[in-house]
Design an enzyme around this catalytic site. Sequence first.
Site, PDB file in Angstrom:
ATOM      1  N   ASP A  67     -11.702  -8.233  -5.022  1.00 15.36           N
ATOM      2  CA  ASP A  67     -12.141  -7.442  -6.276  1.00 15.36           C
ATOM      3  C   ASP A  67     -12.453  -8.395  -7.430  1.00 15.36           C
ATOM      4  OD1 ASP A  67     -11.852  -4.896  -5.030  1.00 15.36           O
ATOM      5  OD2 ASP A  67     -10.207  -4.579  -5.781  1.00 15.36           O
ATOM      6  N   GLU A 118     -18.770   1.023  -5.617  1.00 16.48           N
ATOM      7  CA  GLU A 118     -17.350   0.147  -6.132  1.00 16.48           C
ATOM      8  C   GLU A 118     -18.428  -1.239  -6.021  1.00 16.48           C
ATOM      9  OE1 GLU A 118     -14.052  -0.215  -4.162  1.00 16.48           O
ATOM     10  OE2 GLU A 118     -13.407   1.855  -4.646  1.00 16.48           O
ATOM     11  N   GLN A 164       0.977  -1.058   0.020  1.00 13.80           N
ATOM     12  CA  GLN A 164       0.060   0.118   0.046  1.00 13.80           C
ATOM     13  C   GLN A 164       0.841   1.185  -0.127  1.00 13.80           C
ATOM     14  OE1 GLN A 164      -3.218  -0.085   2.902  1.00 13.80           O
ATOM     15  NE2 GLN A 164      -2.301  -2.151   3.446  1.00 13.80           N
ATOM     16  N   TRP A 218     -17.753  -3.937  -7.580  1.00 15.47           N
ATOM     17  CA  TRP A 218     -16.922  -4.926  -7.803  1.00 15.47           C
ATOM     18  C   TRP A 218     -16.185  -5.543  -6.375  1.00 15.47           C
ATOM     19  CZ3 TRP A 218     -15.725   0.023  -9.579  1.00 15.47           C
ATOM     20  CH2 TRP A 218     -14.477   0.475  -8.762  1.00 15.47           C
TER      21      TRP A 218
END
Length: 300
Positions: free
Chosen positions: A223, A272, A187, A274
Site C-alpha cells: 500500500d 483501492e 490478520q 493505493w
Amino acid sequence: MNNLKKWGRTAAVVGTMMILASGCSLPFSMATKTDFDNISSEQDNQDSIQNGQNSAKGDRKQSKKNSDSADQNKVEKSEEPPSTEKNSSDKPMLKETIKVTTDGTRIITNPASLLVCANKQRNLPADYIPQHLVIPDIRFIYGPNAHKPNMQIRKIAAQPIENLFHAANEADIHLFGVSGYRSYDYQVTVFARNVKEYGSEEEANQVSAHPGQSEHQTGLTMDVTAPSVDYRLTQKFGQTKAGKWLAAHAWKYGFIIRYPKGEHEITGYEYEPWHIRYVGKKAAKVIAEKDLTLEEYLSK
C-alpha cells in the site's frame, strides 16, 4: 523555518491518525477494506513517524540513494528463485489452483506463485509464510530508521518497487510505502478487532479481510500513499498527480492496481488506488493493456 514547522505539524497529525485508527485511516463510510496495519499496536510508531515525511529535497536525495544502492542490492535480490510462470501459457488458472476442504473452505494450492490470486473466495493456507522477505529501499511513512514486519516484501518484488519509486522521484512524484507483508496471525487480530468494533463479521468484512483472504500475506503487495492526501489510504489518492502517475506507470515495473474502480463484483473489494501488486512485467503489461483484473487474467 515555517516549512519545517509545517512538516512537523503534518507528521504529528499523521502520527495521531495512525495511532487512533484501527488499521485504517478512513472513516467507515469511505473505507474499502481495512486490512490496513494496526500501527497503534507497535510501541515505537509515534517516535518513528515524526520523521517520516521528507521534503522535496530529501526525496531527491533518497532517489539518488536508491539509484546508488541498486547495484549493491542486485545480487542479494536475485537469491529468490525466479517464478515458474514464464509465459501466458504457464499462468496458473484459477480453477486449477484451488482445493475444497471438508468444511467447504476453498484453499489456494499455489501460495508461493508470482500469480497467486487471493480473494474472498480463495483462502491462503493459514501456515503460509512467504520466503525471502526483505525491506525494500524505499521511503516509508515510519521514518528512515524504522524496521517493521509490515515494511517487508518478497525479494523478487523488492528491486522492481525500488525502480518504481525511483522513476516516480524522477517525475517529481513522492510516494511513501505504508504496508506490505501481513502474517496470518496478524490478520486474525485485525479482523477480531473489527468484528468487535462494527458488531458482526458481515459488517467487519466490509472494511477488513477474513484471515487468509488478505493479499498482503503473499508478500507481493504494497500500500502506498503521498503527501497530497496527507499520507492516508483513501480513494482520493486516485485523483491526485501521484495516483494518476502510479496508475499509468506501475505496469512498467511489474505492478498492477489490484482493485480497480468499478470491479467490486469481480475482485470482492471497492476501488483501492493505493494498493499495488507485483505480478511481473509480462503479466502486468497484458493486464494494463487489456484493462483486466487479476481474476480475469487468470480465467482466460
